[in-house]
Design an enzyme around this catalytic site. Sequence first.
Site, mmCIF file in Angstrom:
data_model
loop_
_atom_site.group_PDB
_atom_site.id
_atom_site.type_symbol
_atom_site.label_atom_id
_atom_site.label_comp_id
_atom_site.label_asym_id
_atom_site.label_seq_id
_atom_site.Cartn_x
_atom_site.Cartn_y
_atom_site.Cartn_z
ATOM 1 N N SER A 1 0.845 -1.191 0.000
ATOM 2 C CA SER A 1 0.000 0.000 0.000
ATOM 3 C C SER A 1 0.887 1.250 0.000
ATOM 4 C CB SER A 1 -0.926 -0.046 1.219
ATOM 5 O OG SER A 1 -1.918 0.930 1.127
ATOM 6 N N ARG B 1 -12.074 6.568 8.957
ATOM 7 C CA ARG B 1 -11.577 5.204 9.017
ATOM 8 C C ARG B 1 -12.602 4.209 8.469
ATOM 9 N NH1 ARG B 1 -6.917 2.290 8.978
ATOM 10 N NH2 ARG B 1 -6.993 0.491 10.366
ATOM 11 N N ASP C 1 -8.508 -5.790 -5.520
ATOM 12 C CA ASP C 1 -8.093 -4.525 -4.889
ATOM 13 C C ASP C 1 -8.623 -3.357 -5.714
ATOM 14 O OD1 ASP C 1 -6.791 -2.359 -3.743
ATOM 15 O OD2 ASP C 1 -4.799 -3.278 -3.809
ATOM 16 N N HIS D 1 -7.974 -4.819 -1.071
ATOM 17 C CA HIS D 1 -6.662 -4.242 -0.775
ATOM 18 C C HIS D 1 -6.015 -4.937 0.431
ATOM 19 C CE1 HIS D 1 -3.578 -1.201 -0.774
ATOM 20 N NE2 HIS D 1 -3.870 -0.824 0.450
ATOM 21 N N ASP D 2 -6.841 -5.315 1.404
ATOM 22 C CA ASP D 2 -6.341 -6.011 2.601
ATOM 23 C C ASP D 2 -5.603 -7.302 2.274
ATOM 24 O OD1 ASP D 2 -6.854 -4.462 4.766
ATOM 25 O OD2 ASP D 2 -8.726 -5.457 5.342
#
Lengths: 399, 253
Positions: free
Chosen positions: A175, A244, A341, A374-375
């Site tokens: 990232s 967040r 992602d 993305h994680d």
Amino acid sequence: MATTRPDVDPPDSPCSVGWTVPQTIRLATREDPFPLEVGGSIGPVDVEYETYGELNKARDNVILVTHALSGDAHVAGWDKTAEATGRLWRARKPGWWDTMVGPGKPLDTGRYFVVCANFLGSCYGTTGPSSPNPSTGKPYGLSFPVVTVEDWVRQQARLLDALGVARIRAVIGGSLGGQQAIEWALAYPERLDKCIVLAASPRLSTQGLAFNAVGRQTIMSDPNFNGGCYYDGPAPADGLAAARMLAHITYLSEPGMHDKFGRRLQDREQPAFSFGIEFAVESYLDHQGKAFVERFDANSYLYITRAMDYYDAAAQWGGGDLVEACRRVQSDVMVVSFSSDWLYPPAHCREFATALCQLGKPVTYVDVPSRYGHDAFLVEYDVVGSLVRSFVNNERRSS
Amino acid sequence: MNENPPILSLGDASELAALIRDKVDPALMGLSAGKLTEYLNHVGSSQPRTPGPDAGRLQRWQDDIIESTVPQGCSILDLGCGHGDLLVRLMDRKQVRGQGIELDPDAVIQCVRQGVPVVQADLDEGLKDFADESFDYAVLEQTLQTVRRPIALLQEMLRVARRGIVSFPNFAYWRVRLDLGLRGRMPITERLPYRWYDTPNIHSFTLQDFEDWTRTCGVRILSGHVLAEGQVRELRASDNLYAEEVLVFVERE
């Protein structure tokens, strides 16, 4: 690729680096400040970092890990100082990449000396907006200068200088950490053998810029924000939590969210027909938002997302042409993207690899099939671990 | 339902023999009675023939020739590099600058495990990532017949590399011909073990087809080898019938 998360390795596990203690180094002083990419300078600069494993005699077994937006220098093991420093969340779990770093793990601390530094502008021990401004004695807040990915990489290079390390075997990050890895390959081509970029592209997509803008807006419109001067009173917690929550959506994927939560209701069989937390996914995001507020500074969030926005490897090193920029690269490069992602989509991650191909430089690009969005760069540790272990250990220089 | 009249009747043999002399591939006429008998004895078993004793050694016969042909320290792009075995060998033994392209994610991971630089990409999307003449050689080992647009890929190959190395199964190999021609079945051989529904070979072609293409597209065949009847040897004129697999080095004229 399916993965089940193992139980974490406790501190006495032979696979854990064990108890860790963060270290701090002053890399710049008020008199001899740290010059910044966008002009001006800052001093003093204190940097919190951690190291694992032993630096060998030849000083050639160093792996630099670069952390992401909300990350810190605590990559692996268990923070012995968690209570003393008030970082209570660290007492509950090991470092953020404990699956990757440790004895016998893909970044094997029995073999390598692994270094990670918290970057400038963050809130985990390195100088940032919550640090005292030496001219006022009060926290910088928004008087903190704008910092960039380039500054962070220069800061890491200075730390390595201080540790007596001239050349590193590999830099690795995911990232925003992956963007630092790209910058390393361009800014210090002669100082590294291998560059590993996970779920990151040479610049953030337009959609990524848009997500960051909304995140900052929620923080700055929190009634407690007060132009960034909130350190004496209540923090803009709701704004930071909402930022967040939004960010977490971008870290998952549509199929991944469906798998994890579906349309399940949280703790009930029938809807309550209210605006409280109804669905499991709402509960998850709510929890992520609240947990984040306990450990992160809203001003740092603004500065770090801006650094993420501004980074553009092609503009920095190639006058806008990524291929030109990549002429500088001397290291072996591996880029890994993840199929679902949508924060750093595969096609964007691939651009760095493509530019190197255009120049006939050897490069490895892998698009890992995954539903974790993305994680995935953290969650798919089996396949990522295997790729990283092979790439880092490979002794055959391909260029 | 009416029975169709027979298409092939051996009643008027002399007329048929004259026609065969005129129309049929002359090489086919040289097929020995021994070979035909061996083939016909095998007919009826739907399984591929069991691999012969040399199957292991011959599995990658092309690699031996490529290794002995390419110069030390050259650059090679392997299109559809699989697990990267060829590139590992050439990087270790001939210090080549190697780059692989592979679509299958598991194969890509194997390449990384072997230390081979590999880009995960679909050859059907072309080689636009690569600049003109950026490699000395590009390799298409048993891959051409599996892509959607083989001619476009051949042209791309000879754009990014000065020379091409192409290997492919020859669908005019006599056993293959007889399977289809005499038995009316899609061919299954030791080296073409697939059935029609699970074969990766979506563009079947022959050595003759390939040679025709080189002539019409201004491509020269520099050298050729074949696997024929269990032996690896240099390409001969009659090999459209005898070659099971072909390996050629080509360049633009």
